[in-house]
Design a protein around this motif. Sequence first.
Motif, mmCIF file in Angstrom:
data_model
loop_
_atom_site.group_PDB
_atom_site.id
_atom_site.type_symbol
_atom_site.label_atom_id
_atom_site.label_comp_id
_atom_site.label_asym_id
_atom_site.label_seq_id
_atom_site.Cartn_x
_atom_site.Cartn_y
_atom_site.Cartn_z
ATOM 1 N N ARG A 130 0.818 -1.219 0.000
ATOM 2 C CA ARG A 130 0.000 0.000 0.000
ATOM 3 C C ARG A 130 0.850 1.267 0.000
ATOM 4 N N GLY A 131 2.169 1.123 -0.005
ATOM 5 C CA GLY A 131 3.041 2.283 -0.088
ATOM 6 C C GLY A 131 3.674 2.715 1.220
ATOM 7 N N GLU A 132 3.410 1.994 2.300
ATOM 8 C CA GLU A 132 4.007 2.344 3.582
ATOM 9 C C GLU A 132 5.434 1.811 3.664
ATOM 10 N N THR A 133 6.262 2.466 4.459
ATOM 11 C CA THR A 133 7.610 1.991 4.743
ATOM 12 C C THR A 133 7.654 1.568 6.200
ATOM 13 N N ILE A 134 8.176 0.380 6.452
ATOM 14 C CA ILE A 134 8.255 -0.162 7.795
ATOM 15 C C ILE A 134 9.725 -0.293 8.163
ATOM 16 N N VAL A 135 10.124 0.295 9.284
ATOM 17 C CA VAL A 135 11.491 0.186 9.785
ATOM 18 C C VAL A 135 11.518 -0.973 10.769
ATOM 19 N N ILE A 136 12.448 -1.900 10.548
ATOM 20 C CA ILE A 136 12.583 -3.062 11.419
ATOM 21 C C ILE A 136 13.771 -2.820 12.357
ATOM 22 N N THR A 137 13.531 -3.065 13.652
ATOM 23 C CA THR A 137 14.591 -2.871 14.644
ATOM 24 C C THR A 137 14.929 -4.196 15.326
ATOM 25 N N ARG A 138 16.150 -4.255 15.814
ATOM 26 C CA ARG A 138 16.581 -5.401 16.622
ATOM 27 C C ARG A 138 17.388 -4.817 17.778
ATOM 28 N N GLY A 139 16.953 -5.094 18.968
ATOM 29 C CA GLY A 139 17.638 -4.542 20.134
ATOM 30 C C GLY A 139 17.609 -3.025 20.153
ATOM 31 N N GLY A 140 16.554 -2.441 19.587
ATOM 32 C CA GLY A 140 16.415 -0.994 19.562
ATOM 33 C C GLY A 140 17.182 -0.298 18.449
ATOM 34 N N ARG A 141 17.931 -1.058 17.639
ATOM 35 C CA ARG A 141 18.685 -0.467 16.526
ATOM 36 C C ARG A 141 17.982 -0.748 15.211
ATOM 37 N N ARG A 142 17.984 0.234 14.331
ATOM 38 C CA ARG A 142 17.405 0.045 12.995
ATOM 39 C C ARG A 142 18.275 -0.936 12.210
ATOM 40 N N VAL A 143 17.661 -1.980 11.661
ATOM 41 C CA VAL A 143 18.440 -2.959 10.900
ATOM 42 C C VAL A 143 17.950 -3.106 9.460
ATOM 43 N N ALA A 144 16.722 -2.680 9.179
ATOM 44 C CA ALA A 144 16.190 -2.854 7.825
ATOM 45 C C ALA A 144 14.977 -1.967 7.621
#
Length: 85
Positions: free
Chosen positions: A22-36
């Motif tokens: 739908r056009g959204e961007t999702i930021v994935i975190t691991r241990g509070g850090r942005r990873v993807a």
Amino acid sequence: MKTMSASEASRAFSAVLDQAERGETIVITRGGRRVATISGAPNGNWAAFCAALDDQEPAVDSDFERDVVSVHDDPMLGEDPWRSG
């Protein structure tokens, strides 16, 4: 932009893909850090690809152009994957 942990994204991966579509961007975190980041894939076709190459500065060299055309014309590919539908 939505942020979620890797474990949340894993549990709801289908929903994450729906959001990206739908056009959204999702930021994935691991241990509070942005990873993807996950976002929708751009639509493209052969004509758009060729036009983008024509606009390159400096111009794309002839070896690269020949390689791209040879892959595109490869009969083993079957149906044109760049064709928009």
